[in-house]
Design an enzyme around this catalytic site. Sequence first.
Site: not given
Ligand code: AMP
Length: 291
Positions: A40, A44-45, A155
């Site tokens: 998804a 950010g990713h 992140g």
């Molecule tokens: P997730 O898919 O939510 O597990 O996130 C995957 C990676 O993307 C993790 O290292 C999160 O911290 C990073 N991440 C999620 N949202 C953001 C954001 N807004 N800015 C920077 N990194 C992000």
Amino acid sequence: MSAALSSQPAIAETVDALRAIVRGYRAEGETVALVPTMGALHEGHLQLVREGRKSADRVIATIFVNPTQFGPNEDFARYPRDQEGDLAKLASAGANAVFLPTVAVMYPPGFATTVTVSGVSEGLCGAFRPGHFAGVATVVTKLLLQALPDAALFGEKDYQQLQVIKRFARDLDIPVSIRGVPTVREADGLALSSRNAYLTSAERAVAPRLHGLLVEIAEKLRAGEDAAPLLAAGMDRLREAGFGPVQYLAFVDAETLAPLDRAERPGRLLVAAYLGKTRLIDNIPVAPQGA
Ligand code: AMP
């Protein structure tokens, strides 16, 4: 480069296929960065992927909605999934390969090992999501050992998670540099999150107050005010704005996550609160007074 012009990343669905891709890069003398995600994907990713490209020759993203980091009443079943869209975004951001394991690949029959991290895992989100960081630590340990990259990027949005990962990588002598990347935000300050998709339009209008409040409190902490009254008043203000339950609003040491009374050394201000049915988290750095 547009998505249409960028080359398609190599896909691996098994650990052997992932390792074959990494071996190919290593044979060329190339360095490798890993970007673990649950899909998804948003900007950010993609920022993690772009940062990875700056410091390594190759970037491998992983997409795995890890069941062991969700509690029984959490959103595992309804977590947003969009593999096709994610692959197009990763291609446009310059990812060279994508690892797409199934649950059976990550947790084959007989799987019996859990990585638990004491200390940094225990307060904040750890207090409200029992087992969450053990699930994260276990899956990230596996991903790091499966790919053995030079660096892995995470992140700061998930700040406690980042500290947990740094801790176990150091403790277990995993030879991978763990790098944090600053949070990417919407123009109004809301931290990008896959879970923002759950917000109604009325909730979306209120959501940026979370970041606004952190900025206001951080300014007062930097000016030398005591944390406790600021945090108590801040929790009240969040409730008045429509958040609830507010799980925590905390000011802690930036590395150990132990509570701080004042901004006397590098600190972090963190919050977790529900808005309707959606749980939002955010955090910002607080430099010590005079720094
Ligand atoms: P997730 O898919 O939510 O597990 O996130 C995957 C990676 O993307 C993790 O290292 C999160 O911290 C990073 N991440 C999620 N949202 C953001 C954001 N807004 N800015 C920077 N990194 C992000």
